[in-house]
Design a protein around this motif. Structure first.
Motif, PDB file in Angstrom:
ATOM      1  N   GLN A   1       0.821  -1.214   0.000  1.00  0.00           N
ATOM      2  CA  GLN A   1       0.000   0.000   0.000  1.00  0.00           C
ATOM      3  C   GLN A   1       0.858   1.269   0.000  1.00  0.00           C
ATOM      4  O   GLN A   1       0.586   2.207  -0.752  1.00  0.00           O
ATOM      5  CB  GLN A   1      -0.953  -0.009   1.208  1.00  0.00           C
TER       6      GLN A   1
ATOM      7  N   GLN B   1      -7.105   9.861   2.934  1.00  0.00           N
ATOM      8  CA  GLN B   1      -5.841   9.817   3.670  1.00  0.00           C
ATOM      9  C   GLN B   1      -5.901  10.341   5.102  1.00  0.00           C
ATOM     10  O   GLN B   1      -5.052   9.985   5.915  1.00  0.00           O
ATOM     11  CB  GLN B   1      -4.765  10.561   2.865  1.00  0.00           C
TER      12      GLN B   1
ATOM     13  N   GLU C   1       4.168  17.161  -4.300  1.00  0.00           N
ATOM     14  CA  GLU C   1       3.849  15.756  -4.630  1.00  0.00           C
ATOM     15  C   GLU C   1       5.141  14.930  -4.635  1.00  0.00           C
ATOM     16  O   GLU C   1       5.152  13.790  -4.165  1.00  0.00           O
ATOM     17  CB  GLU C   1       3.151  15.615  -5.990  1.00  0.00           C
TER      18      GLU C   1
ATOM     19  N   SER D   1      -9.447  -5.127   1.977  1.00  0.00           N
ATOM     20  CA  SER D   1     -10.012  -4.232   3.002  1.00  0.00           C
ATOM     21  C   SER D   1     -10.187  -4.877   4.370  1.00  0.00           C
ATOM     22  O   SER D   1      -9.807  -4.289   5.383  1.00  0.00           O
ATOM     23  CB  SER D   1     -11.377  -3.708   2.554  1.00  0.00           C
TER      24      SER D   1
ATOM     25  N   ASP E   1      -7.364  15.894  -5.272  1.00  0.00           N
ATOM     26  CA  ASP E   1      -6.761  16.106  -3.953  1.00  0.00           C
ATOM     27  C   ASP E   1      -7.826  16.011  -2.863  1.00  0.00           C
ATOM     28  O   ASP E   1      -7.546  15.567  -1.756  1.00  0.00           O
ATOM     29  CB  ASP E   1      -6.017  17.442  -3.904  1.00  0.00           C
TER      30      ASP E   1
ATOM     31  N   ALA F   1      -8.260  12.481  -2.237  1.00  0.00           N
ATOM     32  CA  ALA F   1      -7.063  12.011  -1.528  1.00  0.00           C
ATOM     33  C   ALA F   1      -7.161  12.351  -0.041  1.00  0.00           C
ATOM     34  O   ALA F   1      -6.859  11.519   0.812  1.00  0.00           O
ATOM     35  CB  ALA F   1      -5.814  12.650  -2.139  1.00  0.00           C
TER      36      ALA F   1
ATOM     37  N   LYS G   1      -6.352   0.482   7.430  1.00  0.00           N
ATOM     38  CA  LYS G   1      -7.508   1.237   6.931  1.00  0.00           C
ATOM     39  C   LYS G   1      -8.513   1.350   8.070  1.00  0.00           C
ATOM     40  O   LYS G   1      -8.693   0.398   8.828  1.00  0.00           O
ATOM     41  CB  LYS G   1      -8.144   0.476   5.751  1.00  0.00           C
TER      42      LYS G   1
ATOM     43  N   GLN H   1       2.594   1.702  -3.414  1.00  0.00           N
ATOM     44  CA  GLN H   1       1.628   2.128  -4.456  1.00  0.00           C
ATOM     45  C   GLN H   1       1.287   3.604  -4.271  1.00  0.00           C
ATOM     46  O   GLN H   1       1.134   4.352  -5.225  1.00  0.00           O
ATOM     47  CB  GLN H   1       0.335   1.311  -4.350  1.00  0.00           C
TER      48      GLN H   1
ATOM     49  N   PRO I   1     -12.122  -0.415  -5.470  1.00  0.00           N
ATOM     50  CA  PRO I   1     -13.306  -1.148  -5.904  1.00  0.00           C
ATOM     51  C   PRO I   1     -14.386  -1.167  -4.815  1.00  0.00           C
ATOM     52  O   PRO I   1     -14.091  -0.869  -3.653  1.00  0.00           O
ATOM     53  CB  PRO I   1     -12.774  -2.568  -6.146  1.00  0.00           C
TER      54      PRO I   1
ATOM     55  N   GLU J   1       2.060   9.315  -6.075  1.00  0.00           N
ATOM     56  CA  GLU J   1       2.490  10.712  -5.908  1.00  0.00           C
ATOM     57  C   GLU J   1       3.466  11.093  -7.021  1.00  0.00           C
ATOM     58  O   GLU J   1       3.389  12.196  -7.564  1.00  0.00           O
ATOM     59  CB  GLU J   1       3.167  10.905  -4.542  1.00  0.00           C
TER      60      GLU J   1
ATOM     61  N   LYS K   1       2.986  23.116  -5.870  1.00  0.00           N
ATOM     62  CA  LYS K   1       2.137  21.935  -5.649  1.00  0.00           C
ATOM     63  C   LYS K   1       2.818  20.681  -6.206  1.00  0.00           C
ATOM     64  O   LYS K   1       2.881  19.646  -5.539  1.00  0.00           O
ATOM     65  CB  LYS K   1       0.763  22.135  -6.302  1.00  0.00           C
TER      66      LYS K   1
ATOM     67  N   SER L   1      -5.247   4.882 -10.287  1.00  0.00           N
ATOM     68  CA  SER L   1      -5.932   4.916 -11.591  1.00  0.00           C
ATOM     69  C   SER L   1      -6.105   6.342 -12.131  1.00  0.00           C
ATOM     70  O   SER L   1      -6.004   6.573 -13.338  1.00  0.00           O
ATOM     71  CB  SER L   1      -7.326   4.275 -11.433  1.00  0.00           C
TER      72      SER L   1
END
Ligand code: BYC
Length: 335
Positions: free
Chosen positions: A59, A158, A97, A230, A151, A154, A239, A62, A222, A67, A93, A131
Motif C-alpha cells: 500500500q 488519507q 507531490e 479491506s 486532492d 485524496a 484502513k 503504491q 473497488p 504521488e 504543488k 488509476s
C-alpha cells in the motif's frame, strides 16, 4: 486415454505439520496483537506478522508511486499557467507531490524493502499506482478539477490513514494531509474564478468537472464486496473505513462545495437519502476501472514512458550522489 493422476487429499493424518514457531515469534505475535487491540502503534523494530509487513509495503509503495506519477498531469501545465502567480503556485504543488513520494518511500524502506527495489517494480510495470493519473489533463480548468476533486478525494481517503497502526506511515500522512488541504483549496479557487468568469471559462470549468468526477470517485478503490484487502487491513487498523464508506463521505462533502462553485456534478442518480442522511451517487463503470489499473487507460503508456525517461535522465544525479557518499565514507574512515 491417460489415466488421471490422483491428487493426495489432505486429511488430518497426512497434512504437513505446521512449522514450529520460535519463542520469539510467539512473544512477538502476542505483543503485536496487544498493540493492535489497544489501537497503539507498531514501530519499525517491533515484531510484526510477515503479511502485515507485506500489505504495508504494497500500500505505501503504491501510494508513493501515485504521488510521483501524479506529478505528470499537472507538470504539463506549468509552462501554460495563465499568470506568474498561478505558475508559482502550481510549481509548489507539483514539488509537494515529489516530497510526498519521498516521505512514503522512506516509510516503506523502514519495513525493509529498499527504495531502488520499489522504484524498479514501478519501472518494470509490476507495481500499481492510482488509476486517476491515467486520465489526461486537457485544459487549465483541469488544474482546478484535479485540485478540488483528486486532492479532495485524496484527503478523504488519507486523513484516516494518519491513524494507521504503522507509526512511520501514519506520521508521514499527517504532513501529507496538511499539504493536500492547500492543494484542494487552490484547485477550488481556480474553479471558483473560472466559474465566475466568461461563459466560455465557466463551460471549461464544468467540462473539467464532468471528466474528473467519476474517475475521482474510483480513487477510493473497488466496491467493498470486490475489495480483497479491506477486511484484513481494517482488522490491522491500517484502513479505518471501507472504500465505499469513504467514497460516500466524499460525495457528501463535494455536493455542497459544487453549489458554491455554481457547477453541477455529472451524476443523474445523485440524491439525498433522508433515511441514512447520506448522498447516494450513481453506479460507477467498474469495467473502466479494471481496464485502467490493468494498463489500458487513456494515458498509461504515456505516463510510464515519461517516468522511464525521467529515470534515465536522472542517472547522472544518482551517480554523482553515490560518488559523493563514497567520498564522505572514505573521509570518515580516514579520520
Ligand atoms: N488505482 O482490495 P483493495 C494523490 C488496487 S495519490 C489503482 O480495495 P486496498 C495525489 C489495490 O491496490 C493517491 N489501483 O485494495 C498525488 C489492489 O491491488 P493489489 C493515491 C487500485 O489497498 C499527486 C486492488 O485494486 N492514494 O492523492 O485495500 C497529485 C484491490 O483493491 C485503486 C493512495 O494510495 C486505484 N484507485 O485499498 C495529486 C492512498 N484502488 O495491490 C494527488 C493509500 C484499488 O492487491 N492507499 N486499487 O494488486 C489506500 O488507501 C488503499 O490502498 C486503496 C485501495 C483505498 C487505494
Amino acid at each position: 486415454m491417460a489415466a488421471a493422476k490422483l491428487q493426495p487429499v489432505p486429511t488430518a493424518g497426512n497434512e504437513a505439520p505446521a512449522p514450529e514457531r520460535s519463542a520469539e515469534d510467539i512473544a512477538g505475535q502476542a505483543y503485536f496483537d496487544r498493540i493492535i487491540a489497544e489501537d497503539s502503534r507498531i514501530e519499525p523494530k517491533d515484531w510484526m506478522p510477515a503479511a502485515y509487513r507485506k500489505t504495508l509495503v504494497r500500500q505505501i509503495s503504491q501510494h508513493a508511486h501515485s504521488e510521483i506519477i501524479g506529478m505528470q498531469p499537472e507538470a504539463n501545465w506549468i509552462t501554460r499557467a495563465p499568470s506568474l502567480k498561478r505558475k508559482a503556485i502550481l510549481m509548489a504543488k507539483v514539488q509537494d507531490e515529489a516530497g510526498h513520494g519521498l516521505y512514503l518511500y522512506s516509510a516503506a524502506e523502514t519495513l525493509g524493502t529498499p527504495r531502488d527495489v520499489l522504484n524498479q517494480q514501478l519501472l518494470d510495470g509490476k507495481a500499481k499506482y492510482s488509476s486517476i493519473f491515467n486520465y489526461p489533463a486537457r485544459s487549465w480548468a483541469d488544474m482546478g478539477a484535479i485540485g478540488w476533486l483528486v486532492d479532495g478525494a485524496a484527503i478523504a481517503n488519507q486523513v484516516p490513514l494518519c491513524r494507521a497502526s504503522y507509526g512511520p506511515y501514519g506520521r508521514a500522512m499527517v504532513r501529507i494531509c496538511k499539504e493536500e488541504s492547500f492543494h484542494q483549496r487552490q484547485g477550488f479557487e481556480i474553479l471558483l474564478e473560472l466559474s465566475h468568469g466568461t461563459p466560455e471559462q465557466k463551460q471549461m470549468a464544468q467540462d473539467a468537472v464532468d471528466r474528473f468526477y467519476a474517475p475521482a470517485l474510483m480513487m477510493f478503490g473497488p466496491p467493498d464486496d470486490d475489495s480483497p484487502n479491506s477486511k484484513q487491513s481494517m482488522a490491522w487498523n491500517i484502513k479505518r473505513f471501507s472504500n465505499d464508506e469513504l467514497r460516500q463521505r466524499f460525495v457528501g462533502m463535494i455536493v455542497e462545495q459544487a453549489k458554491v462553485l455554481g457547477l453541477t456534478l455529472p451524476d443523474p442518480e445523485l440524491r439525498f437519502d433522508e433515511e441514512t442522511g447520506q448522498w447516494i451517487h450513481m453506479e460507477l463503470d467498474w469495467q473502466e476501472f479494471k481496464d485502467v489499473i490493468a494498463g489500458r487507460g487513456p494515458c498509461n503508456a504515456q505516463r510510464m514512458a515519461r517516468r522511464r525517461e525521467a529515470h534515465e535522465d536522472g542517472t547522472w544525479v544518482r551517480e554523482a550522489a553515490r560518488a559523493y557518499a563514497e567520498k564522505q565514507l572514505k573521509k570518515v574512515g580516514a579520520a
